[in-house]
Design an enzyme around this catalytic site. Structure first.
Site, mmCIF file in Angstrom:
data_model
loop_
_atom_site.group_PDB
_atom_site.id
_atom_site.type_symbol
_atom_site.label_atom_id
_atom_site.label_comp_id
_atom_site.label_asym_id
_atom_site.label_seq_id
_atom_site.Cartn_x
_atom_site.Cartn_y
_atom_site.Cartn_z
ATOM 1 N N LYS A 55 0.626 -1.417 0.033
ATOM 2 C CA LYS A 55 -0.155 0.271 0.315
ATOM 3 C C LYS A 55 0.544 1.094 0.023
ATOM 4 C CE LYS A 55 -3.502 -2.342 2.340
ATOM 5 N NZ LYS A 55 -3.895 -2.781 3.663
ATOM 6 N N GLN A 99 -4.536 -1.757 9.700
ATOM 7 C CA GLN A 99 -4.796 -3.196 9.922
ATOM 8 C C GLN A 99 -4.981 -4.277 10.059
ATOM 9 O OE1 GLN A 99 -3.302 -3.392 6.096
ATOM 10 N NE2 GLN A 99 -3.929 -5.805 6.817
ATOM 11 N N ASP A 122 -11.287 2.326 4.703
ATOM 12 C CA ASP A 122 -11.918 1.118 4.203
ATOM 13 C C ASP A 122 -12.760 1.004 4.463
ATOM 14 O OD1 ASP A 122 -9.856 -1.030 4.551
ATOM 15 O OD2 ASP A 122 -9.360 -0.062 6.585
HETATM 16 N N1 GUN Z 1 -6.963 -6.737 5.949
HETATM 17 C C1 GUN Z 1 -7.456 -7.678 5.305
HETATM 18 N N2 GUN Z 1 -7.992 -6.808 3.782
HETATM 19 C C2 GUN Z 1 -7.472 -5.529 4.644
HETATM 20 C C3 GUN Z 1 -8.574 -4.203 4.110
HETATM 21 O O1 GUN Z 1 -9.177 -4.347 3.078
HETATM 22 N N3 GUN Z 1 -8.973 -3.932 5.209
HETATM 23 C C4 GUN Z 1 -8.391 -3.298 6.400
HETATM 24 N N4 GUN Z 1 -7.269 -2.348 6.625
HETATM 25 N N5 GUN Z 1 -8.161 -4.603 6.698
HETATM 26 C C5 GUN Z 1 -8.031 -5.002 6.365
#
Ligand code: GUN
Length: 297
Positions: A55, A99, A122
């Site tokens: 990311k 995350q 998110d």
């Molecule tokens: N862990 C796995 N997928 C995601 C996501 O799309 N966002 C976040 N914050 N954590 C994740």
């Protein structure tokens, strides 16, 4: 007769999204706003670290302001809440992602509720989930569901009126994807099945589009899919493989080799939904930055 399925190229579709975003980012910068994303990682789960790294890398490639906050595994709830509060008030940050999953001492839903909903790229905050359910386009839609929809649209799959069976009811994928696909204007007929569903194979065999998001390697077999269906594989599972350079391989929730011959179109793992999730995160961050310009500080 087995047909030759179209393998949907998520990387190529993500590149198309990035080309659009680059134009929007250039325009925003010319107006004095550089979209900024903060990604918070608590602990050192290897898969989470890898996601956070990709990311951050993509933000840099697009010229976004990127903040990567790596906190120790024993970070307390009040400490994490304090960091979220700082980011909520930081004008250079338009999007915040914590995350998932966090370590055990963290109450994840309290952290999500503490996010400024206008920075919740998110789409996990209750306000954004409510907006998705209401069809209010001002909210943020979770990135993986958004990525699945874009893949289907770009691949020319007719969604309106189609029966989509979603396998999995998680808050990250299954539930928001069902809400998204049944929205007015998208108009799918959605069935959600999960680990307690009776006759799961029979239901998923009725689908025009099967979306696998259960988190079990190779769960979807030939018996789950009718001839001519479209198959979207959201799974990213690590399976041990002594011959692979890292000692593991990434596989999806779909047993690709036996399902692909029955399908008209199918996403691979890796290279399907995965690249789209990151592209949609960048897209949500740009959306947040745009919206911040029309709000009073
Ligand atoms: N862990 C796995 N997928 C995601 C996501 O799309 N966002 C976040 N914050 N954590 C994740």
């Amino acid at each position: 007769m087995p047909n030759e399925p179209k393998v949907i190229d998520g990387r190529a579709i993500a590149e198309k999204v990035y080309a659009e975003l680059r134009r929007e980012i250039t325009a925003l910068k010319a107006q004095g706003t550089t979209p900024g994303l903060a990604v918070v990682l608590v602990g050192d789960d290897p898969a989470s670290r890898a996601y956070v790294r990709s990311k951050d890398k993509m933000c840099r490639e697009l010229g976004l302001h990127s903040v990567k906050l790596e906190l120790p595994a024993d970070t307390s709830q009040p400490e994490l809440l304090a960091r979220v509060d700082e980011l909520n008030h930081d004008p250079a940050i338009h999007g915040i992602l914590v995350q998932s999953p966090p370590p055990k001492q963290i109450d994840e839903s309290a952290i999500v509720r503490a996010l400024d909903p206008a920075k919740d790229v998110d789409g996990f905050h209750p306000l954004n989930i409510a907006k998705l359910a209401l069809g209010d386009a001002s909210g943020f839609v979770p990135c993986t569901p958004l990525g699945c929809l874009r893949l289907l649209k770009e691949s020319g799959v007719a969604i309106s009126g189609a029966h989509v069976v979603v396998l999995g009811r998680s808050m990250i994928v299954g539930k928001p994807l069902a809400l998204l696909l049944m929205q007015k204007g998208i108009d799918a007929t959605v069935t959600v099945v999960h680990s307690r569903t009776r006759n799961l194979a029979e239901i998923s065999r009725a689908a025009d589009v099967v979306v696998a998001a259960i988190g079990q390697a190779g769960f979807v077999r030939a018996e789950h899919v009718r001839e001519g269906a479209v198959v979207i594989d959201v799974g990213i599972n690590r399976v041990e493989d002594g011959a692979a350079p890292r000692g593991y391989r990434l596989v999806g929730d779909v047993a690709f080799d036996e399902v692909a011959p029955k399908s008209v179109a199918i996403t691979p793992v890796p290279g399907g939904v995965g690249p789209m999730t990151i592209a949609m995160l960048m897209s949500n961050t740009v959306k947040a930055a745009k919206a911040s310009r029309t709000r009073s500080p």
